[in-house]
Design a protein around this motif. Structure first.
Motif, PDB file in Angstrom:
ATOM      1  N   ALA A   1       0.798  -0.873   0.276  1.00  0.00           N
ATOM      2  CA  ALA A   1      -0.048  -0.048   0.004  1.00  0.00           C
ATOM      3  C   ALA A   1       0.608   1.315   0.120  1.00  0.00           C
ATOM      4  N   ALA A   2       1.689   0.737   0.678  1.00  0.00           N
ATOM      5  CA  ALA A   2       2.509   2.453   1.021  1.00  0.00           C
ATOM      6  C   ALA A   2       3.587   2.523  -0.559  1.00  0.00           C
ATOM      7  N   LEU A   3       3.784   1.115  -1.560  1.00  0.00           N
ATOM      8  CA  LEU A   3       4.273   1.700  -2.319  1.00  0.00           C
ATOM      9  C   LEU A   3       3.389   2.364  -3.771  1.00  0.00           C
ATOM     10  N   ALA A   4       2.020   2.197  -3.293  1.00  0.00           N
ATOM     11  CA  ALA A   4       1.640   3.068  -4.431  1.00  0.00           C
ATOM     12  C   ALA A   4       1.467   4.194  -4.718  1.00  0.00           C
ATOM     13  N   SER A   5       1.415   4.902  -5.718  1.00  0.00           N
ATOM     14  CA  SER A   5       1.392   6.296  -5.858  1.00  0.00           C
ATOM     15  C   SER A   5       0.902   7.064  -6.905  1.00  0.00           C
ATOM     16  N   SER A   6       1.359   8.134  -7.569  1.00  0.00           N
ATOM     17  CA  SER A   6       0.597   9.404  -8.566  1.00  0.00           C
ATOM     18  C   SER A   6       1.615  10.168  -8.719  1.00  0.00           C
ATOM     19  N   SER A   7       1.431   9.811 -10.620  1.00  0.00           N
ATOM     20  CA  SER A   7       2.068  11.203 -11.002  1.00  0.00           C
ATOM     21  C   SER A   7       0.993  11.952 -11.963  1.00  0.00           C
ATOM     22  N   ALA A   8       1.595  12.680 -12.854  1.00  0.00           N
ATOM     23  CA  ALA A   8       1.416  14.215 -13.497  1.00  0.00           C
ATOM     24  C   ALA A   8       2.518  13.389 -14.767  1.00  0.00           C
ATOM     25  N   SER A   9       1.600  14.177 -16.210  1.00  0.00           N
ATOM     26  CA  SER A   9       2.424  14.434 -17.392  1.00  0.00           C
ATOM     27  C   SER A   9       1.506  15.433 -17.993  1.00  0.00           C
ATOM     28  N   ALA A  10       1.893  16.746 -19.155  1.00  0.00           N
ATOM     29  CA  ALA A  10       1.622  16.999 -19.813  1.00  0.00           C
ATOM     30  C   ALA A  10       1.558  16.856 -21.413  1.00  0.00           C
ATOM     31  N   ALA A  11       0.950  17.225 -22.219  1.00  0.00           N
ATOM     32  CA  ALA A  11       0.532  17.726 -23.525  1.00  0.00           C
ATOM     33  C   ALA A  11      -0.010  18.914 -24.092  1.00  0.00           C
ATOM     34  N   VAL A  12       0.392  18.719 -25.367  1.00  0.00           N
ATOM     35  CA  VAL A  12       0.389  19.806 -26.200  1.00  0.00           C
ATOM     36  C   VAL A  12       0.146  19.849 -27.895  1.00  0.00           C
ATOM     37  N   VAL A  13      -1.112  20.210 -28.673  1.00  0.00           N
ATOM     38  CA  VAL A  13      -2.099  19.454 -29.305  1.00  0.00           C
ATOM     39  C   VAL A  13      -2.427  21.110 -30.349  1.00  0.00           C
ATOM     40  N   PRO A  14      -2.021  21.746 -30.906  1.00  0.00           N
ATOM     41  CA  PRO A  14      -0.570  20.793 -32.274  1.00  0.00           C
ATOM     42  C   PRO A  14       0.203  21.231 -31.964  1.00  0.00           C
ATOM     43  N   VAL A  15       1.338  20.327 -32.183  1.00  0.00           N
ATOM     44  CA  VAL A  15       2.837  20.411 -31.546  1.00  0.00           C
ATOM     45  C   VAL A  15       3.603  21.016 -31.965  1.00  0.00           C
ATOM     46  N   SER A  16       2.959  21.721 -33.415  1.00  0.00           N
ATOM     47  CA  SER A  16       4.008  23.003 -34.280  1.00  0.00           C
ATOM     48  C   SER A  16       2.789  23.702 -34.885  1.00  0.00           C
ATOM     49  N   MET A  17       3.264  25.269 -34.910  1.00  0.00           N
ATOM     50  CA  MET A  17       2.412  25.680 -35.676  1.00  0.00           C
ATOM     51  C   MET A  17       3.293  26.432 -36.244  1.00  0.00           C
ATOM     52  N   THR A  18       3.164  27.504 -37.592  1.00  0.00           N
ATOM     53  CA  THR A  18       3.954  28.487 -38.456  1.00  0.00           C
ATOM     54  C   THR A  18       3.456  30.225 -38.358  1.00  0.00           C
ATOM     55  N   VAL A  19       2.383  29.942 -37.425  1.00  0.00           N
ATOM     56  CA  VAL A  19       2.089  31.698 -37.211  1.00  0.00           C
ATOM     57  C   VAL A  19       1.487  31.098 -35.880  1.00  0.00           C
ATOM     58  N   ALA A  20       0.979  32.673 -35.183  1.00  0.00           N
ATOM     59  CA  ALA A  20       0.359  32.370 -34.301  1.00  0.00           C
ATOM     60  C   ALA A  20      -1.003  31.678 -34.499  1.00  0.00           C
ATOM     61  N   GLY A  21      -1.311  30.928 -33.204  1.00  0.00           N
ATOM     62  CA  GLY A  21      -2.948  30.400 -33.161  1.00  0.00           C
ATOM     63  C   GLY A  21      -2.784  29.687 -32.008  1.00  0.00           C
ATOM     64  N   GLU A  22      -4.616  29.152 -31.598  1.00  0.00           N
ATOM     65  CA  GLU A  22      -4.527  28.416 -30.708  1.00  0.00           C
ATOM     66  C   GLU A  22      -4.377  26.569 -31.182  1.00  0.00           C
ATOM     67  N   GLY A  23      -4.252  26.287 -29.234  1.00  0.00           N
ATOM     68  CA  GLY A  23      -3.864  25.396 -29.281  1.00  0.00           C
ATOM     69  C   GLY A  23      -4.809  24.710 -27.714  1.00  0.00           C
ATOM     70  N   THR A  24      -4.528  23.382 -27.352  1.00  0.00           N
ATOM     71  CA  THR A  24      -4.427  22.864 -26.491  1.00  0.00           C
ATOM     72  C   THR A  24      -3.693  22.199 -25.376  1.00  0.00           C
ATOM     73  N   ILE A  25      -3.561  22.811 -24.492  1.00  0.00           N
ATOM     74  CA  ILE A  25      -2.412  21.632 -23.575  1.00  0.00           C
ATOM     75  C   ILE A  25      -3.709  20.423 -22.251  1.00  0.00           C
ATOM     76  N   THR A  26      -2.968  19.874 -21.815  1.00  0.00           N
ATOM     77  CA  THR A  26      -3.953  18.839 -20.929  1.00  0.00           C
ATOM     78  C   THR A  26      -2.596  18.124 -20.211  1.00  0.00           C
ATOM     79  N   VAL A  27      -2.899  18.229 -19.107  1.00  0.00           N
ATOM     80  CA  VAL A  27      -2.407  18.018 -17.538  1.00  0.00           C
ATOM     81  C   VAL A  27      -3.306  16.693 -17.570  1.00  0.00           C
ATOM     82  N   THR A  28      -2.433  15.264 -17.476  1.00  0.00           N
ATOM     83  CA  THR A  28      -2.694  14.431 -17.186  1.00  0.00           C
ATOM     84  C   THR A  28      -2.454  13.863 -16.190  1.00  0.00           C
ATOM     85  N   LEU A  29      -3.179  12.998 -15.042  1.00  0.00           N
ATOM     86  CA  LEU A  29      -3.079  12.722 -13.124  1.00  0.00           C
ATOM     87  C   LEU A  29      -3.286  11.158 -13.413  1.00  0.00           C
TER      88      LEU A  29
END
Length: 542
Positions: free
Chosen positions: A20-48
């Protein structure tokens, strides 16, 4: 008994609590799109990710009190209030955000915190949106063959690949040595992002090797910029099937004439099944053979004939492409062999009449055919040397005499030749034996003296020339004196006439000078009288 079981129960409890003590949690992040040619909207997602195990009754340690924000961009909002992550599951929390030009290619910091059971946990994350070009265009080209014979067709396929995100419009495709300066395409071609287009073109091979170096011109529809892309060059070589043949003709013998043939494959492909025949269809090489590129082979072949014959060697084979190869050499004359011991020619030339006032001499050619066979096609020519336009010396033959036959024994013929002035003369005498084999002889004389065949004739000719000179010397002197007196008298008459003319001219010049002097004196007196009269008119009256 209980004392034995209790340690086991205690061990299992310790193992369970450790798991039970070894059980844990973690977090990571990603962005879509990963590249752009000019300024624009994107989505950042943080996953727990909640790695805690769920209990059999569905309960367990959940992740609660979740907080996600960006310390650099506090206006970013992640909806986490009152949300939790059940044990053994994961959950993503997203934020839609406008990425400015300054944010591209820059790490965006994120801070994540949560409660795992009784433990407060947290993690710092970041995401980056890469800056890329709107279009990434490449041009490649393939050829159905890189070698072809003149007139053979090669299909070239040009592939334009748009690896970008926005469409492009191809306006021209130029491959100068293939299609010239004009574009290979006539209509514009639109290629969407991530797509490609194949453009075929049929090229007819000429007689020269060419290089394919294409360039495509296109418009980036996102920026409106006109750009180009090129493909790496390839060479389209002309198929060359060529066997060079060097033919060496040997001396005629009683056993025939030996020919040596040196063959070399100077083309760019292998030739097999090579067969060589003469002008009568006889095989030169008993077995067929092949020649690789640059390979050589030497053959010998004997020709024996009783008549005049023009020998030609024909070469045939098959190219690596399966085409027939055919070629032939020039012709080589082979005649019936004549034993040199049966032939004999003695030749002399002499001046029989010296150089005259007209610039001509008479030369006698004495030909003694000491052999046993009658010769034919006699030609006597004067050989002179001329300077060509390129400065080189070239021999010129001027035909003087021709006869169909030269019988055995002595044969003589006189020839009158214009020489202009004393000079050395060179003569070429040509004839053939009965089989047609040619023979040539050269003889020399000088045009400024009397040349004859023997000493006695020379003495007689010299004495005759002296007697003739002595008999005419008196008359020559008398004639010379008479001519001299006539010339002297003519000169005296001319001198007298010249003196009379000069005296007349001198008298006329004197008369003209006297008239000019008298006119000047009259003009001076008249001017003096006019001046005196004017002075008298200006004097006041008394």
């Amino acid at each position: 008994m209980l004392r034995r079981i209790f340690p086991l129960i205690l061990a299992f409890a310790m193992i369970f609590s450790a798991g039970a003590a070894l059980a844990s949690s973690s977090a990571s992040a990603a962005v879509v799109p990963v590249s752009m040619t000019v300024a624009g909207e994107g989505t950042i997602t943080v996953t727990l990710l909640n790695e805690n195990k769920a209990a059999e009754d569905g309960s367990g340690t959940a992740l609660t009190d979740i907080v996600i924000y960006s310390p650099l961009y506090p206006e970013m909002y992640f909806p986490t209030e009152g949300e939790s992550v059940a044990p053994g599951t994961s959950r993503g929390f997203s934020c839609r955000y406008l990425f400015t030009e300054e944010m591209l290619d820059t790490a965006i910091p994120l801070s994540v915190s949560w409660i795992d059971g009784e433990n407060a946990k947290g993690k710092d994350l970041s995401v980056t949106v890469q800056r890329t070009k709107a279009t990434t265009v490449t041009l490649t080209r393939t050829a159905s063959s890189k070698q072809a014979s003149p007139g053979e067709e090669i299909t070239l396929t040009y592939t334009v690949t748009n690896a970008g995100f926005t469409p492009i419009t191809v306006s021209s495709l130029v491959d100068r040595e293939i299609g010239g300066k004009s574009s290979i395409i006539t209509d514009k071609i639109t290629i969407e992002g991530g797509a490609k287009a194949d453009i075929p073109y049929v090229y007819k091979m000429g007689r020269n090797t060419v290089a394919s170096e294409p360039t495509v011109t296109y418009k980036d529809e996102a920026t409106g910029e006109e750009l180009t892309a090129t493909a790496s060059p390839i060479t389209l070589g002309m198929v060359s099937s060529k066997i060079s043949v060097e033919v060496l003709q040997g001396e005629a013998t009683a056993n025939g004439v030996m020919f040596t043939l040196n063959l070399t494959n100077n083309g760019n492909q292998r030739i097999s099944g090579i067969v060589i025949t003469d002008d009568l269809g006889n095989r030169v090489n008993p077995d067929v053979f092949a020649l690789a590129v640059g390979e050589s082979r030497q053959l010998t072949y004997n020709v024996l004939t009783d008549t005049e014959r023009y020998v030609v060697f024909n070469i045939s084979g098959e190219t690596a492409a399966g085409d027939n190869y055919e070629d032939k050499t020039k012709s080589y004359v082979v005649r019936k062999y004549i034993d040199p011991s049966l032939l004999g020619i003695e030749l002399t030339a002499s001046v029989t009449e010296t150089l005259n006032s007209a610039g001509s001499v008479e030369i006698r050619f004495d030909i003694n055919n000491t052999g046993t066979m009658e010769m034919k096609d006699l030609v006597i020519s004067e050989a002179t040397v001329e300077i060509a336009e390129d400065g080189t010396e070239q021999q010129k033959l001027t035909e003087l005499y021709r006869a169909d036959t030269v019988p055995t024994g002595m044969f003589s013929t006189p020839v009158t030749l214009y020489v202009g002035q004393p000079r050395d003369l060179t003569f070429l005498v040509e004839m053939k034996d009965p089989a047609g084999n040619p023979y040539s002889y050269t003889t020399y004389v000088n045009a400024d003296y009397l040349g004859v065949g023997n000493v006695k004739e020379t003495d007689d000719a010299q004495q005759s020339a002296i007697d003739t000179l002595g008999a005419s010397v008196g008359d020559s002197i008398s004639k010379a004196l008479t001519i001299a007196l006539i010339v002297l008298g003519a000169l005296v008459v001319v001198s007298v006439i010249a003196m009379i003319v000069l005296s007349s001219l001198e008298k006329k010049q004197r008369r003209d000078a006297a008239r000019r002097r008298a006119a000047r004196e009259r003009r001076a007196r008249l001017e003096q009288d006019m001046a005196t009269e004017n002075t008298a008119r200006r004097r006041p009256r008394e």
